[in-house]
Write a protein that holds these residues in place. Structure first.
Motif, PDB file in Angstrom:
ATOM      1  N   ASP A  96     -93.998  -6.653 -21.997  1.00 45.95           N
ATOM      2  CA  ASP A  96     -92.562  -6.517 -23.662  1.00 45.95           C
ATOM      3  C   ASP A  96     -91.303  -7.150 -22.162  1.00 45.95           C
ATOM      4  O   ASP A  96     -90.312  -7.268 -22.139  1.00 45.95           O
ATOM      5  N   PHE A  97     -92.010  -6.804 -20.645  1.00 47.48           N
ATOM      6  CA  PHE A  97     -91.311  -7.473 -19.711  1.00 47.48           C
ATOM      7  C   PHE A  97     -91.942  -7.494 -18.315  1.00 47.48           C
ATOM      8  O   PHE A  97     -93.374  -7.209 -18.369  1.00 47.48           O
ATOM      9  N   ILE A  98     -91.743  -9.080 -17.784  1.00 49.02           N
ATOM     10  CA  ILE A  98     -92.334  -9.576 -16.984  1.00 49.02           C
ATOM     11  C   ILE A  98     -91.869  -9.544 -15.318  1.00 49.02           C
ATOM     12  O   ILE A  98     -90.815 -10.155 -15.406  1.00 49.02           O
ATOM     13  N   SER A  99     -92.656  -9.449 -14.764  1.00 51.05           N
ATOM     14  CA  SER A  99     -92.170  -9.043 -13.602  1.00 51.05           C
ATOM     15  C   SER A  99     -92.522 -10.224 -12.255  1.00 51.05           C
ATOM     16  O   SER A  99     -93.889  -9.555 -11.884  1.00 51.05           O
ATOM     17  N   LEU A 102     -88.052 -11.849 -19.124  1.00 52.85           N
ATOM     18  CA  LEU A 102     -88.262 -11.979 -17.734  1.00 52.85           C
ATOM     19  C   LEU A 102     -87.689 -11.757 -16.723  1.00 52.85           C
ATOM     20  O   LEU A 102     -86.102 -11.871 -16.864  1.00 52.85           O
ATOM     21  N   ILE A 103     -88.535 -10.887 -15.705  1.00 56.64           N
ATOM     22  CA  ILE A 103     -87.504 -10.288 -13.779  1.00 56.64           C
ATOM     23  C   ILE A 103     -88.526 -11.337 -13.002  1.00 56.64           C
ATOM     24  O   ILE A 103     -89.461 -11.410 -13.244  1.00 56.64           O
ATOM     25  N   ALA A 117     -86.077 -12.710 -24.783  1.00 58.05           N
ATOM     26  CA  ALA A 117     -84.742 -12.079 -25.112  1.00 58.05           C
ATOM     27  C   ALA A 117     -84.117 -11.616 -23.605  1.00 58.05           C
ATOM     28  O   ALA A 117     -83.272 -11.975 -24.241  1.00 58.05           O
ATOM     29  N   GLY A 118     -84.434 -12.506 -22.873  1.00 62.99           N
ATOM     30  CA  GLY A 118     -83.293 -12.589 -21.660  1.00 62.99           C
ATOM     31  C   GLY A 118     -84.231 -11.841 -20.779  1.00 62.99           C
ATOM     32  O   GLY A 118     -85.340 -12.389 -20.425  1.00 62.99           O
ATOM     33  N   ALA A 119     -83.752 -12.143 -19.460  1.00 65.01           N
ATOM     34  CA  ALA A 119     -83.495 -12.451 -17.808  1.00 65.01           C
ATOM     35  C   ALA A 119     -82.766 -11.453 -17.502  1.00 65.01           C
ATOM     36  O   ALA A 119     -82.158 -11.832 -17.112  1.00 65.01           O
ATOM     37  N   VAL A 126     -78.410 -12.544 -19.934  1.00 61.68           N
ATOM     38  CA  VAL A 126     -79.530 -12.831 -18.788  1.00 61.68           C
ATOM     39  C   VAL A 126     -78.365 -12.118 -17.709  1.00 61.68           C
ATOM     40  O   VAL A 126     -77.119 -11.192 -17.540  1.00 61.68           O
ATOM     41  N   VAL A 127     -79.461 -10.669 -16.604  1.00 63.00           N
ATOM     42  CA  VAL A 127     -78.235 -10.073 -15.360  1.00 63.00           C
ATOM     43  C   VAL A 127     -78.656 -11.420 -14.333  1.00 63.00           C
ATOM     44  O   VAL A 127     -80.284 -11.758 -14.024  1.00 63.00           O
TER      45      VAL A 127
END
Ligand code: GLV
Length: 332
Positions: free
Chosen positions: A206-209, A236-237, A260-262, A284-285
């Motif tokens: 769900d999150f990739i870092s 994606l982080i 969904a976002g990064a 994105v942030v």
């Protein structure tokens, strides 16, 4: 007899006013300077015996022009800006600042995840502008988020920083899967993390870092093919290095909803050009490469650089050599 000259790059110097002069002036003359690729190297830089550097490019051209150089002390953990082989050939030490900064980068990583999961940038803007308006204007813009609890975090690179991210994510109740070139059996036990291949990680997180160094092997590790394997709901982080991700493919992924976002702290070109498509994207942030940028961590990094420079100028092997040089200089 004149003292050896130590060049401090503005990034390191501005973070720690007076510190380098105080800690090194008994054995060295400290000066603030820098150099840019493709430009003439300033005469004072040519006389340096030690350099404490941010992300300036250290290549053959620089080394040829700075003949008395004994040590490049990287103010940071990544050293992709330094041609280590060229330094080694000339007997120049290359050091970095591993370990002491891992928690700071991990905290920023979690911060970016929370910012995305709870839509904090949007929420802040909403609270300042729309919240107090009549209720009917609230509508879909009211910032509904998602839980981190129960989600799967895929960590690419379970080294020192990746490990600290996993520890924190576990505290949020996340499931950890990871991919690395090396399996980390001890970490698997302490974190309850599961080793998977990259494809499985991309498909199931769900999150990739990302927490790998930038090397020829990791450049564009995440490209169009990898982004298309991610879930459309996944984030994606990247707090490692920009070029690990194909930024053009990422922009398409963000625009066309493959993901969904990064949350991004690093970019292919830094500072991030104002005309980058990322600047205008709502999903994105962005942060200006501040992974280690805290008072405590920057000071610890400066002190580690100072210790390394001190050792080199006193004819000793500095304690924080980069791994490629450890064996060559006989360090375990
Ligand atoms: C920061 O980018 C570092 O290399 O520590």
């Amino acid at each position: 007899m004149s003292k050896p000259k130590v060049m401090i790059s503005p990034g390191a110097g501005m973070d720690n006013p007076g510190l380098f002069e105080r800690e090194l002036s008994d054995i060295a003359d400290v000066f603030f300077g820098t150099f840019k690729s493709g430009e003439e190297i300033p005469p004072e830089v040519k006389g340096a015996e030690a350099m404490i550097l941010s992300l300036e490019l250290v290549n053959e051209r620089l080394l040829t022009n700075v003949p008395r150089l004994k040590i490049i002390a990287r103010y940071g953990v990544g050293y992709d800006n330094v041609d280590v082989e060229a330094c080694t050939r000339r007997g120049i030490y290359v050091t970095h600042t591993p370990g002491i900064l891992s928690h700071a980068v991990a905290e920023l990583t979690i911060g970016l995840m929370l910012c995305l999961s709870r839509r904090l940038i949007h929420a802040d803007r909403y609270a300042r502008t729309e919240w107090a308006l009549p209720k009917e204007n609230r509508g879909a813009r009211f910032p509904m988020g998602i839980d981190l609890y129960g989600k799967t975090l895929g960590i690419i690179g379970l080294g020192r920083i990746g490990y600290e991210v996993a520890v924190r994510a576990r505290a949020f109740g996340m499931k950890i899967i990871y991919y690395d070139v090396e399996r980390k059996v001890d970490a698997e036990k302490t974190l309850g993390a599961q080793y998977v291949d990259l494809k499985t990680l991309l498909e199931n997180s769900d999150f990739i870092s990302i927490h790998v160094p930038l090397t020829p092997q990791t450049r564009r590790l995440i490209g169009e093919k990898e982004l298309r394997l991610m879930r459309p709901t996944a984030y994606l982080i990247n707090t490692s290095r920009g070029p690990v991700v194909d930024e053009e493919a990422l922009c398409r992924a963000l625009k066309e909803g493959w993901i969904a976002g990064a949350g991004l702290d690093v970019f292919v070109k830094e500072p991030l050009p104002l005309d980058s498509p990322l600047v205008k994207m709502e999903n994105v942030v962005l942060a200006p490469h501040i992974g280690t940028y805290t008072i405590e961590t920057r000071r610890a990094m400066a002190m580690m650089c100072i210790e390394n420079v001190r050792a080199a100028l006193m004819g000793k092997i500095p304690p924080n050599l980069v791994p490629e040089q450890r064996e060559i200089f006989g360090v375990k």
